[in-house]
Design a protein around this motif. Structure first.
Motif, mmCIF file in Angstrom:
data_model
loop_
_atom_site.group_PDB
_atom_site.id
_atom_site.type_symbol
_atom_site.label_atom_id
_atom_site.label_comp_id
_atom_site.label_asym_id
_atom_site.label_seq_id
_atom_site.Cartn_x
_atom_site.Cartn_y
_atom_site.Cartn_z
ATOM 1 N N TYR A 1 72.040 -53.035 28.313
ATOM 2 C CA TYR A 1 70.601 -53.292 28.364
ATOM 3 C C TYR A 1 70.325 -54.786 28.559
ATOM 4 O O TYR A 1 69.494 -55.180 29.385
ATOM 5 N N LEU B 1 71.132 -55.717 32.167
ATOM 6 C CA LEU B 1 70.135 -55.267 33.140
ATOM 7 C C LEU B 1 68.823 -56.022 32.974
ATOM 8 O O LEU B 1 68.183 -56.406 33.948
ATOM 9 N N SER C 1 68.401 -59.039 31.779
ATOM 10 C CA SER C 1 68.532 -60.423 32.235
ATOM 11 C C SER C 1 68.604 -60.491 33.758
ATOM 12 O O SER C 1 68.257 -61.487 34.377
ATOM 13 N N ALA C 2 69.038 -59.400 34.380
ATOM 14 C CA ALA C 2 69.043 -59.348 35.842
ATOM 15 C C ALA C 2 67.658 -58.999 36.378
ATOM 16 O O ALA C 2 67.467 -58.905 37.574
ATOM 17 N N PHE D 1 64.112 -54.543 34.574
ATOM 18 C CA PHE D 1 62.945 -53.822 34.050
ATOM 19 C C PHE D 1 61.670 -54.649 34.112
ATOM 20 O O PHE D 1 60.658 -54.280 33.538
ATOM 21 N N SER E 1 57.999 -53.328 36.244
ATOM 22 C CA SER E 1 57.598 -51.928 36.294
ATOM 23 C C SER E 1 57.154 -51.491 34.911
ATOM 24 O O SER E 1 57.566 -52.046 33.904
ATOM 25 N N ALA E 2 56.309 -50.472 34.894
ATOM 26 C CA ALA E 2 55.813 -49.936 33.631
ATOM 27 C C ALA E 2 56.701 -48.778 33.208
ATOM 28 O O ALA E 2 57.283 -48.105 34.065
ATOM 29 N N PRO E 3 56.852 -48.469 31.947
ATOM 30 C CA PRO E 3 56.357 -49.243 30.813
ATOM 31 C C PRO E 3 57.165 -50.517 30.609
ATOM 32 O O PRO E 3 58.246 -50.627 31.165
ATOM 33 N N THR F 1 60.303 -49.791 25.959
ATOM 34 C CA THR F 1 61.530 -49.026 26.197
ATOM 35 C C THR F 1 62.566 -49.337 25.130
ATOM 36 O O THR F 1 63.243 -48.444 24.613
ATOM 37 N N ARG G 1 74.173 -59.488 40.003
ATOM 38 C CA ARG G 1 72.755 -59.755 39.927
ATOM 39 C C ARG G 1 72.206 -60.070 41.313
ATOM 40 O O ARG G 1 72.656 -60.999 41.967
ATOM 41 N N HIS H 1 62.044 -44.302 29.915
ATOM 42 C CA HIS H 1 62.894 -44.861 28.865
ATOM 43 C C HIS H 1 64.307 -44.296 28.994
ATOM 44 O O HIS H 1 65.292 -45.031 28.872
ATOM 45 N N ARG I 1 66.315 -45.749 31.801
ATOM 46 C CA ARG I 1 66.819 -47.079 31.447
ATOM 47 C C ARG I 1 67.979 -47.001 30.464
ATOM 48 O O ARG I 1 68.928 -47.775 30.538
ATOM 49 N N SER J 1 71.699 -48.315 31.232
ATOM 50 C CA SER J 1 72.349 -49.270 30.333
ATOM 51 C C SER J 1 73.718 -48.777 29.907
ATOM 52 O O SER J 1 74.686 -49.539 29.885
#
Lengths: 192, 192
Positions: free
Chosen positions: A152, A155, A157-158, A161, A164-166, A171, B106, B140, B143, B147
């Motif tokens: 997590y 991802l 830091s890249a 997320f 985009s929502a939410p 999350t 990245r 969620h 994601r 992850s």
DNA sequence: TGCATTCACCTAAAGCGTTTAGGCAAACAG
DNA sequence: CTGTTTGCCTAAACGCTTTAGGTGAATGCA
């Protein structure tokens, strides 16, 4: 020749700060020397080489992170501990992206075995004491949690997320809810 | 001057193979030129620069991985699809560690948005159709799965699980069992 | 205080990866 | 077969890494 007072310690700390500023992969002996207003060759009395410098920054970050995690889980148990622990990783990644990247750096096995990485695994295991997991499930769960925290942070830091929502915050909270639920209800038998 | 027949395509493919051999971070324009028995400068007619080369290798790996994932989940649903999908990532990481590392590279936001990365997200979402998740929980969960796959592959390739029991294979299976159970029983309300 | 030793930082230089500019010759089009 | 395109070349500049060896500042001992 004005002596600046270099030391391995100071180089590593400055390297960690530099990583947060410009990104861990851009931390270079030359850049660090520039920051200290010193010639590059001078660093080589304090670190073996460029790789050694990066490894030391990584070890430093792992220690710092382990210290924070230890603080966070002291006196907590169950979901409370899980959330506090997880948030340390997440916050570290946000506040210190360079150090967090350093902490994710691949270390060779012996170095890793002697690093604070083992404290991280021990703390994760300690948190699982709040849930009813017996071996080998506890180990599986330790690895799952490690993967999620690592993945997590990586991802996020890249920028995975970001637009985009939410939002990532929500999350993260819901993932922790989900992990808590999963740990309280870990499937013992493969469910076909 | 014997013409070797360089092209962006061939450079990227060879770069991907090179990555699997020596590690993605060691893939360099010089090394690639050496493989083709060609002077380094010659590569610069086909790729903009070293960064461009690495980005292209990353995009190539993302495509290849997405293709394999699409094959794997075709005609499957539920846990069956989840396992097949997850195993594509895991196998890719084992068979092509360099390309897998490239796929984890990245990318800047626009490049990422135009990459096969979006197909990965779409496929993940498709798999969740086999579970009863409504928005925003589906997001969620996407994601979370991202992850875990990302994090597990990363830790495994760093040797994180290599010299301890139980073996990585078993953990992987059990993690998939756990994720399946979690998705079938996703906690709607935060459980305090 | 004076001298010797240590050590922090320096200069010099070699090696390697990246990148650009410009040239020549092979492939190809008519 | 001639002209154009283009693939690969040489040359050169630049930056990062690393080693070897030198100089002067700090330190310790008589």
């Amino acid at each position: 020749m004005a002596r600046v007072g270099l030391s391995t310690e100071r180089l590593v700390r400055a390297g960690a700060e530099l990583a947060d500023e410009i990104g861990f992969e851009l931390v270079t002996a030359s850049e660090l020397a520039r920051r200290f207003d010193v010639k590059v060759a001078s660093l080589y009395s304090h670190v073996k080489n460029s790789q050694d410098l990066k490894t030391r920054i990584s070890l430093f970050a792992l220690e710092e992170l382990a210290d924070r995690a230890a603080d966070a889980i002291a006196g907590r148990a169950g979901k409370d501990a899980l959330v506090a622990f997880a948030n340390v990783y997440r916050d570290y990644g946000r506040d210190h992206p360079g150090r967090a990247a350093a902490a994710r750096m691949r270390l060779d096995p012996e170095t890793a075995a002697a690093s604070a990485g083992v404290r991280h695994a021990q703390m994760t295991r300690a948190i699982l004491r709040g849930y009813d997991l017996t071996e080998p499930d506890a180990t599986h769960a330790v690895r799952l949690l490690g993967s999620v925290f690592h993945g997590y942070a990586s991802l996020e830091s890249a920028g995975g997320f970001s637009h985009s929502a939410p939002d990532s915050e929500e999350t993260w909270t819901r993932i922790l809810d989900a992990l808590d639920a999963l740990l309280r209800n870990w499937p013992t038998e493969p469910t076909p």
